[in-house]
Scaffold this motif. Structure first.
Motif, PDB file in Angstrom:
ATOM      1  N   SER A  59       1.504  17.715  -8.999  1.00 17.27           N
ATOM      2  CA  SER A  59       0.341  17.527  -9.860  1.00 17.27           C
ATOM      3  C   SER A  59      -0.653  18.638  -9.585  1.00 17.27           C
ATOM      4  N   SER A  60      -1.368  19.060 -10.626  1.00 17.40           N
ATOM      5  CA  SER A  60      -2.435  20.044 -10.449  1.00 17.40           C
ATOM      6  C   SER A  60      -3.806  19.396 -10.572  1.00 17.40           C
ATOM      7  N   ASP A  61      -3.832  18.064 -10.647  1.00 13.07           N
ATOM      8  CA  ASP A  61      -5.089  17.336 -10.722  1.00 13.07           C
ATOM      9  C   ASP A  61      -5.664  17.154  -9.320  1.00 13.07           C
ATOM     10  N   ILE A  62      -6.900  17.612  -9.112  1.00 11.52           N
ATOM     11  CA  ILE A  62      -7.476  17.610  -7.772  1.00 11.52           C
ATOM     12  C   ILE A  62      -7.571  16.207  -7.208  1.00 11.52           C
ATOM     13  N   ASN A  63      -7.949  15.235  -8.028  1.00 11.82           N
ATOM     14  CA  ASN A  63      -8.092  13.865  -7.519  1.00 11.82           C
ATOM     15  C   ASN A  63      -6.749  13.283  -7.096  1.00 11.82           C
ATOM     16  N   GLU A  64      -5.706  13.544  -7.864  1.00 10.93           N
ATOM     17  CA  GLU A  64      -4.376  13.066  -7.499  1.00 10.93           C
ATOM     18  C   GLU A  64      -3.888  13.718  -6.210  1.00 10.93           C
ATOM     19  N   ILE A  65      -4.177  14.998  -6.049  1.00 12.77           N
ATOM     20  CA  ILE A  65      -3.752  15.702  -4.840  1.00 12.77           C
ATOM     21  C   ILE A  65      -4.470  15.161  -3.612  1.00 12.77           C
ATOM     22  N   LEU A  66      -5.769  14.936  -3.725  1.00 12.36           N
ATOM     23  CA  LEU A  66      -6.513  14.374  -2.598  1.00 12.36           C
ATOM     24  C   LEU A  66      -5.984  12.995  -2.235  1.00 12.36           C
ATOM     25  N   GLU A  67      -5.692  12.174  -3.236  1.00 10.56           N
ATOM     26  CA  GLU A  67      -5.173  10.828  -2.979  1.00 10.56           C
ATOM     27  C   GLU A  67      -3.810  10.889  -2.291  1.00 10.56           C
ATOM     28  N   LYS A  68      -2.969  11.811  -2.710  1.00  8.60           N
ATOM     29  CA  LYS A  68      -1.647  11.942  -2.109  1.00  8.60           C
ATOM     30  C   LYS A  68      -1.747  12.340  -0.635  1.00  8.60           C
ATOM     31  N   ILE A  69      -2.629  13.314  -0.348  1.00 10.10           N
ATOM     32  CA  ILE A  69      -2.780  13.758   1.034  1.00 10.10           C
ATOM     33  C   ILE A  69      -3.282  12.616   1.908  1.00 10.10           C
ATOM     34  N   LEU A  70      -4.247  11.847   1.413  1.00  7.98           N
ATOM     35  CA  LEU A  70      -4.749  10.697   2.158  1.00  7.98           C
ATOM     36  C   LEU A  70      -3.642   9.670   2.388  1.00  7.98           C
ATOM     37  N   GLU A  71      -2.822   9.463   1.383  1.00  6.43           N
ATOM     38  CA  GLU A  71      -1.700   8.527   1.503  1.00  6.43           C
ATOM     39  C   GLU A  71      -0.734   8.971   2.587  1.00  6.43           C
ATOM     40  N   TYR A  72      -0.417  10.268   2.622  1.00  2.00           N
ATOM     41  CA  TYR A  72       0.523  10.772   3.606  1.00  2.00           C
ATOM     42  C   TYR A  72      -0.044  10.642   5.023  1.00  2.00           C
ATOM     43  N   ILE A  73      -1.341  10.870   5.179  1.00  3.67           N
ATOM     44  CA  ILE A  73      -1.952  10.750   6.503  1.00  3.67           C
ATOM     45  C   ILE A  73      -1.840   9.320   7.019  1.00  3.67           C
ATOM     46  N   LEU A  74      -2.160   8.351   6.164  1.00  2.17           N
ATOM     47  CA  LEU A  74      -2.054   6.952   6.575  1.00  2.17           C
ATOM     48  C   LEU A  74      -0.610   6.564   6.858  1.00  2.17           C
ATOM     49  N   GLU A  75       0.313   7.202   6.168  1.00  2.00           N
ATOM     50  CA  GLU A  75       1.732   6.902   6.350  1.00  2.00           C
ATOM     51  C   GLU A  75       2.215   7.276   7.743  1.00  2.00           C
ATOM     52  N   VAL A  76       1.748   8.408   8.267  1.00  2.00           N
ATOM     53  CA  VAL A  76       2.300   8.893   9.537  1.00  2.00           C
ATOM     54  C   VAL A  76       1.424   8.546  10.741  1.00  2.00           C
ATOM     55  N   LEU A  77       0.112   8.441  10.544  1.00  2.00           N
ATOM     56  CA  LEU A  77      -0.785   8.107  11.646  1.00  2.00           C
ATOM     57  C   LEU A  77      -1.165   6.634  11.535  1.00  2.00           C
ATOM     58  N   LYS A  78      -0.367   5.795  12.176  1.00  2.00           N
ATOM     59  CA  LYS A  78      -0.461   4.351  11.972  1.00  2.00           C
ATOM     60  C   LYS A  78      -1.760   3.747  12.476  1.00  2.00           C
ATOM     61  N   ARG A  79      -2.440   4.429  13.399  1.00  2.00           N
ATOM     62  CA  ARG A  79      -3.664   3.858  13.935  1.00  2.00           C
ATOM     63  C   ARG A  79      -4.914   4.281  13.179  1.00  2.00           C
ATOM     64  N   VAL A  80      -4.759   5.095  12.176  1.00  2.00           N
ATOM     65  CA  VAL A  80      -5.891   5.447  11.321  1.00  2.00           C
ATOM     66  C   VAL A  80      -6.205   4.263  10.413  1.00  2.00           C
TER      67      VAL A  80
END
Length: 300
Positions: free
Chosen positions: A149-170
């Motif tokens: 996606s080239s939509d900035i809001n979608e990209i930010l949401e995806k990055i946040l999703e990935y962070i929560l996925e791997v860092l379980k204590r966040v």
């Protein structure tokens, strides 16, 4: 002979044994190693080897070179240890040793319980990233997010999703973007559950610290004896542990990634901060591309 291993990006999985003591990497076919990564400059990186020592020089590239998550000064020889993560464009490379052996420690993969800094009690490893492959996939996801996606809001949401996925204590994660004057232009946030999501305040003191110093920052226990003086604001928000890393573009801080835990102290380790720092360089490039392609036409 210079040994080079490519861990992520368009040439992922390739390795090279090149005779001689100097190698050039870039997008142009005139280099010893060509990587068809549009975020890599035509002549991006020089690698030299003397005896067992590796040194790199960023050839004044457009998007910089990052070693262990930190941008190196362009045109300056920088010593790099074997197996240390080097990010150019959307590609991650290692020198001298296979990445599977050396990026393991950097990415924070664990095979058993450990005892962390500042008196952290021993916890089972199941709440940590379990395998190297999982972390490699995470870095690749962030590298590819602009392709989806080239939509900035979608990209930010995806990055946040990935962070929560791997860092379980966040518990909560934020991305703040700044314009060239330092004003906040975007704030994206995501929480692990709805109750935490209603607590939208992040620590402005921590963000200001990272903006001022330009370095990654972590407090493992906001009630610990070594906490900074400004942690009173963390007490007010009931934040137990926090990490924050800069988003760098062309060596300028144009945003931060901020994560915290409201549920427990000693929630993060130095390996978690290293992983978040590595992701920040990949994230900055994806975010920058989205802003350039957006209708706003705004750059980081």
């Amino acid at each position: 002979m210079i040994k080079i291993y490519i861990m992520s990006g368009p040439s992922k999985g390739e390795s090279f044994d090149i005779k001689g003591d100097t190698v050039h990497i870039g997008r142009s076919p005139q280099n010893h190693i060509q990587i068809k990564d549009r975020y890599i400059s035509r002549r991006h990186l020089q690698i030299t080897q003397t005896d067992s020592e590796y040194r790199i020089k960023d050839m004044n590239s457009k998007n910089s070179t990052f070693v262990d998550g930190v941008a190196v000064d362009p045109g300056v020889d920088t010593e790099v240890g074997e197996g240390l993560p080097i990010v150019i464009g959307m590609s991650l490379i290692c020198l001298g040793k296979e990445c599977s052996e050396n990026v393991l420690e950097f990415l924070g993969s664990f095979e058993g319980p450990e005892k962390a800094d500042q008196g952290e009690t021993v916890h089972q490893a199941e709440d940590r990233p379990m395998t190297l492959e999982k972390n490699r996939e995470l870095i690749q996801k962030v590298s590819d997010v602009f392709m989806e996606s080239s939509d900035i809001n979608e990209i930010l949401e995806k990055i946040l999703e990935y962070i929560l996925e791997v860092l379980k204590r966040v518990d909560r994660t934020f991305i703040l973007l700044f314009d060239k004057t330092g004003e906040v232009t975007h704030i994206a946030t995501r929480a692990r559950n709805e109750a935490e999501g209603r607590k939208i305040n992040y620590s402005q003191s921590v963000v200001d610290q990272v903006r001022t110093d330009g370095k990654a920052f972590m407090i493992t226990d906001t009630n610990g004896p070594d906490r900074p003086d400004f942690t009173m604001t963390l007490d007010l928000e009931k934040i137990k542990s926090v990490m924050c890393v800069p988003l760098l573009f062309r060596s300028q801080i144009r945003g931060v990634i901020y994560v915290d835990s409201l549920s427990r102290a000693n929630g993060f380790r130095t390996e978690d901060l290293s992983l978040l720092t590595s992701l920040s360089s990949q994230s900055a490039l994806s975010i920058q591309s989205a802003l350039v392609f957006s209708s706003e036409g705004q750059e980081l």
